[in-house]
Write a protein that holds these residues in place. Structure first.
Motif, short mmCIF file in Angstrom:
data_model
loop_
_atom_site.label_atom_id
_atom_site.label_comp_id
_atom_site.label_asym_id
_atom_site.label_seq_id
_atom_site.Cartn_x
_atom_site.Cartn_y
_atom_site.Cartn_z
N TYR A 10 31.09 80.75 -16.66
CA TYR A 10 30.47 79.59 -15.78
C TYR A 10 28.93 79.52 -16.10
CZ TYR A 10 34.64 78.12 -13.44
OH TYR A 10 35.89 77.45 -13.21
N MET A 19 33.46 83.46 -12.90
CA MET A 19 33.33 82.36 -12.02
C MET A 19 32.89 83.16 -10.29
SD MET A 19 36.28 80.13 -10.27
CE MET A 19 36.11 78.74 -9.54
N GLU A 48 29.49 82.03 -8.81
CA GLU A 48 29.63 81.66 -7.16
C GLU A 48 28.48 82.32 -6.47
OE1 GLU A 48 34.15 80.14 -6.58
OE2 GLU A 48 33.45 82.05 -6.06
N VAL A 58 24.94 81.10 -7.14
CA VAL A 58 24.73 79.82 -6.68
C VAL A 58 24.50 79.82 -5.23
CG1 VAL A 58 25.74 77.75 -6.34
CG2 VAL A 58 25.80 78.77 -8.54
N HIS A 59 25.35 80.83 -4.49
CA HIS A 59 25.43 80.90 -2.89
C HIS A 59 23.94 81.37 -2.63
CE1 HIS A 59 27.19 81.56 1.12
NE2 HIS A 59 26.22 82.60 1.06
N ALA A 107 20.85 74.41 -7.01
CA ALA A 107 21.75 75.45 -7.86
C ALA A 107 23.08 75.06 -8.06
CB ALA A 107 21.61 76.84 -7.51
N THR A 108 23.44 74.62 -9.18
CA THR A 108 24.89 74.21 -9.51
C THR A 108 25.47 75.31 -10.47
OG1 THR A 108 24.42 72.71 -11.29
CG2 THR A 108 24.30 71.94 -8.95
N MET A 109 26.97 75.21 -10.52
CA MET A 109 27.61 75.98 -11.67
C MET A 109 28.52 74.89 -12.22
SD MET A 109 30.04 78.43 -9.39
CE MET A 109 31.37 78.55 -10.29
N GLU A 110 28.67 75.18 -13.57
CA GLU A 110 29.55 74.53 -14.37
C GLU A 110 30.28 75.25 -15.44
OE1 GLU A 110 27.29 72.02 -17.52
OE2 GLU A 110 26.66 71.30 -15.42
#
Lengths: 103, 160
Positions: free
Chosen positions: A29, A79, A83, A86-87, A96-99
């Motif tokens: 990610y 992942m 996470e 991002v947290h 912030a986002t994750m993809e």
């Protein structure tokens, strides 16, 4: 007439996914930070240093990427780790986002 | 707010608040959390997104409790001229928590004001309402204190 040697068939190497570089094996990610007009440059640099353990120089460079390009991919991780990052970034109110990364 | 002393070896930093600043501090911390929803959807996967938002809400709840502790901590000092101050000693980790609290209130108010660009600090309406002026003041004070906190843990950070 010289003997013609039988062509030697070399064994096909077993290139399994396990031998591929980690990024191909597990695309993982992307952790992305987006620009905004409210968080100061100094603050964003500080947060990057704290969360990723980067030097000021590295953190400033990434902060400027966010500022100039509208976003920056800060990390490519599993992942769980994405996470986590991002947290942390969200708790500091950075956008912030994750993809999922492309393989 | 000024940095009174920094013991980096012990990881302790003491900040001095004037009386009015202490009131502002209480006022700001009592508002936390203002921003409760991420500006962008964190992840395309609805389940992952929901899980992340739930985890964030739990972390904010914990930070809300810590904000209460910050308000109860510190001690009153009176100088020879009978001026009353409030001295608050924080660890580096607590400074990070306080930075998160201040920025949440600051960003949250900016969102409530309609996300003005470049930012409300530079773009006050011609005839601001009382709420807008208060929000502007809180955002300004929070940003100034963020600078004080960051330069305490890393004096070079704010010299750019």
């Amino acid at each position: 007439m010289p003997d013609v040697a039988e062509p030697t068939v070399l064994p096909t190497p077993d290139i399994s996914k396990q031998d591929a570089p980690k990024e191909i094996r597990e695309p993982g990610y992307l952790v992305i930070c987006w620009d905004d007009p409210i968080n100061t440059m100094i603050y964003v640099t500080h947060v990057f240093q704290k969360i990723f353990g980067w030097t000021r120089e590295v953190a400033e460079k990434r902060m400027l990427e966010v500022h100039n390009n509208g976003k920056s991919v800060l990390a490519r991780e599993s992942m769980e780790k994405a996470e986590y990052y991002v947290h942390q970034l969200q708790m500091y109110c950075l956008h912030a986002t994750m993809e999922k990364a492309d393989a | 707010v000024t940095l009174l002393s920094a013991d980096k070896a012990a990881g302790k930093f003491t900040f001095r608040f004037e009386q009015a600043e202490r009131e502002w501090f209480r006022h700001i911390l009592e508002r936390y959390p203002v921003q409760q929803t991420p500006l962008r959807r964190i992840n395309e996967d609805v389940a992952v997104n929901k899980l992340l938002e739930k985890a964030l809400a739990e972390s904010r709840k914990r930070l809300r409790s810590d904000a209460e502790l910050f308000l109860k901590a510190g001690k009153i000092e009176i100088d020879p001229a009978f001026n009353e101050y409030w001295d608050l000693t924080l660890t580096a980790a607590e400074i990070e928590e306080l930075l998160q609290i201040l920025n949440n209130v600051r960003v949250g108010l900016w969102i409530q004001l309609g996300k003005p660009e470049p930012s409300i600090e530079e773009l006050l309406p011609t005839k601001p309402s009382e709420d807008q002026v208060r929000a502007h003041m809180i955002m300004h004070v929070s940003a100034a204190w963020q600078g004080t906190l960051m330069s305490a843990v890393d004096p070079e950070s704010t010299q750019a």
